[in-house]
Write a protein that holds these residues in place. Structure first.
Motif, PDB file in Angstrom:
ATOM      1  N   LEU A 135      17.670  56.491 -14.682  1.00 34.33           N
ATOM      2  CA  LEU A 135      18.959  56.611 -15.040  1.00 34.33           C
ATOM      3  C   LEU A 135      19.722  57.459 -14.065  1.00 34.33           C
ATOM      4  CD1 LEU A 135      18.001  58.319 -18.674  1.00 34.33           C
ATOM      5  CD2 LEU A 135      19.385  55.929 -18.406  1.00 34.33           C
ATOM      6  N   TRP A 136      19.147  58.532 -13.446  1.00 36.32           N
ATOM      7  CA  TRP A 136      19.620  59.138 -12.398  1.00 36.32           C
ATOM      8  C   TRP A 136      19.895  58.276 -11.054  1.00 36.32           C
ATOM      9  CZ3 TRP A 136      17.115  60.733  -7.648  1.00 36.32           C
ATOM     10  CH2 TRP A 136      17.964  61.541  -6.960  1.00 36.32           C
ATOM     11  N   ALA A 144      13.876  51.154 -16.109  1.00 33.57           N
ATOM     12  CA  ALA A 144      12.691  51.954 -16.346  1.00 33.57           C
ATOM     13  C   ALA A 144      11.385  51.278 -16.343  1.00 33.57           C
ATOM     14  CB  ALA A 144      13.014  52.798 -17.401  1.00 33.57           C
ATOM     15  N   LEU A 203      22.978  49.850 -14.712  1.00 34.51           N
ATOM     16  CA  LEU A 203      23.722  50.502 -15.718  1.00 34.51           C
ATOM     17  C   LEU A 203      23.629  49.743 -16.860  1.00 34.51           C
ATOM     18  CD1 LEU A 203      26.711  51.278 -13.514  1.00 34.51           C
ATOM     19  CD2 LEU A 203      24.920  52.897 -14.143  1.00 34.51           C
ATOM     20  N   ILE A 204      23.644  48.534 -16.968  1.00 36.44           N
ATOM     21  CA  ILE A 204      23.805  47.910 -18.243  1.00 36.44           C
ATOM     22  C   ILE A 204      22.517  47.906 -18.905  1.00 36.44           C
ATOM     23  CG2 ILE A 204      23.974  45.311 -19.142  1.00 36.44           C
ATOM     24  CD1 ILE A 204      25.926  44.806 -16.541  1.00 36.44           C
ATOM     25  N   HIS A 205      21.427  47.670 -18.238  1.00 29.73           N
ATOM     26  CA  HIS A 205      19.959  47.622 -18.682  1.00 29.73           C
ATOM     27  C   HIS A 205      19.076  49.075 -18.165  1.00 29.73           C
ATOM     28  CE1 HIS A 205      21.036  43.280 -18.745  1.00 29.73           C
ATOM     29  NE2 HIS A 205      21.129  43.393 -19.994  1.00 29.73           N
ATOM     30  N   PRO A 206      19.479  49.974 -18.413  1.00 29.24           N
ATOM     31  CA  PRO A 206      18.673  51.275 -17.858  1.00 29.24           C
ATOM     32  C   PRO A 206      17.140  50.981 -18.475  1.00 29.24           C
ATOM     33  CG  PRO A 206      20.103  51.958 -19.594  1.00 29.24           C
ATOM     34  CD  PRO A 206      20.510  50.520 -19.393  1.00 29.24           C
ATOM     35  N   ASP A 207      16.930  50.589 -19.868  1.00 26.21           N
ATOM     36  CA  ASP A 207      15.695  50.594 -20.397  1.00 26.21           C
ATOM     37  C   ASP A 207      14.924  49.543 -19.572  1.00 26.21           C
ATOM     38  OD1 ASP A 207      17.594  48.764 -21.104  1.00 26.21           O
ATOM     39  OD2 ASP A 207      16.005  48.139 -22.523  1.00 26.21           O
ATOM     40  N   GLN A 208      15.335  48.374 -19.028  1.00 21.21           N
ATOM     41  CA  GLN A 208      14.512  47.508 -18.280  1.00 21.21           C
ATOM     42  C   GLN A 208      14.343  47.954 -16.856  1.00 21.21           C
ATOM     43  OE1 GLN A 208      16.076  43.649 -18.697  1.00 21.21           O
ATOM     44  NE2 GLN A 208      16.695  43.824 -20.574  1.00 21.21           N
ATOM     45  N   TRP A 230      22.993  55.730 -11.275  1.00 19.75           N
ATOM     46  CA  TRP A 230      24.241  56.383 -11.021  1.00 19.75           C
ATOM     47  C   TRP A 230      24.249  57.124  -9.671  1.00 19.75           C
ATOM     48  CZ3 TRP A 230      28.712  56.083 -13.581  1.00 19.75           C
ATOM     49  CH2 TRP A 230      28.569  55.676 -14.978  1.00 19.75           C
ATOM     50  N   LEU A 231      23.476  57.491  -8.838  1.00 17.07           N
ATOM     51  CA  LEU A 231      23.367  57.783  -7.623  1.00 17.07           C
ATOM     52  C   LEU A 231      23.826  56.636  -6.962  1.00 17.07           C
ATOM     53  CD1 LEU A 231      22.572  60.152  -5.843  1.00 17.07           C
ATOM     54  CD2 LEU A 231      20.268  59.090  -5.292  1.00 17.07           C
TER      55      LEU A 231
END
Lengths: 169, 181
Positions: A69-70, A50, A43-48, A73-74
């Motif tokens: 991202l999904w 990915a 959540l803090i680093h969604p780009d990393q 959160w899942l």
């Protein structure tokens, strides 16, 4: 007042232990916390995260961002549902399916000879690369999830047969 | 007691039916996660495009806009400019086998450990030229993203990496030939 509360708590814990409910309860909450903890860095680093998912080379690059991202959160939702004891059968089924997918993803990457960092609990690319031996952690989690799922379905089947309209008691 | 075949079949059928009955809730959880993910992404400083298009996964649009892509000839001009710091983002083992002239190693897979030293010696306004392996390599963009997020203002990336440099018959260097930053 407080001694009454303490007595009630102790009585409930003793009852859980006697009826064998403490272990599934602990396991459900434990798995919930594992998934909740696993989601924090994502959540803090969604780009990393990915980036980590890209390195698995399983999904088409076009959908990696939305999948990363999904998934984070899942994991949050499943962790919260398991801890709260809400929709346990659905959540248990989903964590089992996710764990199977994680194991399959890591296995495919290892088979292809891709040296990757898991990204399971941390998105830092500097962590230790995964090996076949390190899959025992996911194996253990899968066993726990399978047991929780079986238990959740059995409990609901028992409660249906005990209190359901077809077999009223 | 060993359950007979009919009993086993009935139990399996009931289990499958029970699992299928969870599908609406499973779909609701999945949809809720997607809604939350989209909302959280919209306010995240590293907001990602949901579908990457021409971008690499994990690279926000605003970062991509600030990563200047240069070809081999432009990279040669930057390498010859002593104000520009050339940064090799490949693994240290590959760096040791040969790299662009004057390059320093800042591997993606060791970024966390090596960045503090890099930040202490390289000013934020120094022009940087980053490169990695080749066309499919995203390591330079990933390191570039971290450097831009850390405050570096002038970051260029060699398009198609060291393969483009080699294809243009430009010289490589091995570590120790040039140690100046």
């Amino acid at each position: 007042m407080s001694s009454d509360f303490g007595r009630v708590c102790i009585r409930n814990v003793c009852q859980w232990l006697r009826t064998g409910r403490a272990v599934p309860l602990g396991l459900r909450i434990g798995i919930g916390f594992v998934f909740l903890y696993a989601s924090i860095d994502k959540l803090i680093h969604p780009d990393q995260f990915a980036e980590v998912m890209t390195d698995y080379e399983i999904l088409p690059k076009a959908v990696v961002n939305v999948a990363a991202l999904w998934l984070a959160w899942l994991e949050v939702l499943l962790g919260v549902l398991l801890i709260a004891g809400v929709w346990v059968r659905s959540a248990a089924l989903m964590v089992t399916a996710l764990t199977v997918i994680f194991i399959a993803g890591i296995s495919v990457a290892l088979t292809r000879g891709i040296a990757l960092h898991c990204g399971c609990f941390s998105t830092d690319p500097g962590g230790h690369a995964r090996t076949w031996v390190s899959l025992w952690q996911e194996g253990l989690l899968l066993l726990a999830c399978l047991w929780l799922t079986a238990r959740a379905f059995r409990d609901s089947a028992e409660s249906r047969s005990s209190y359901g309209p077809t077999n009223p008691r | 007691m060993i359950p007979d075949r009919t009993d086993l079949l009935n139990r399996t059928r009931m289990t499958v039916r029970a699992a299928l009955s969870e599908l609406p809730r499973i779909a609701a959880i999945a949809a809720a996660a997607l809604v939350l993910a989209t909302a959280a992404n919209a306010v995240h400083p590293m907001r990602l495009p949901l579908l990457t298009g021409q971008l690499q996964p994990g690279i926000p649009r605003w970062v991509a806009a600030r990563l200047r892509q240069v070809d081999a000839q432009e990279a040669k001009r930057l390498v010859d400019d002593p104000k520009v710091l050339v940064v090799d983002t490949r693994d240290a083992r590959d760096f040791r086998q040969g790299h662009l002239p004057r390059a320093v190693s800042l591997p993606y897979h060791g970024f966390g450990e090596q960045y503090p030293e890099f930040a202490a010696t390289v000013p934020k306004d120094r022009p940087l030229l980053l490169y990695c392996y080749g066309s499919d390599c995203g390591l330079a963009a990933r390191v570039g993203k971290r450097l831009i997020a850390a405050g570096y203002t002038d970051v260029a990336i060699l398009r198609h990496g060291i393969e483009a440099w080699k294809a243009a018959n430009l010289p490589l260097e091995t570590p120790g030939e040039h140690n100046e930053q």
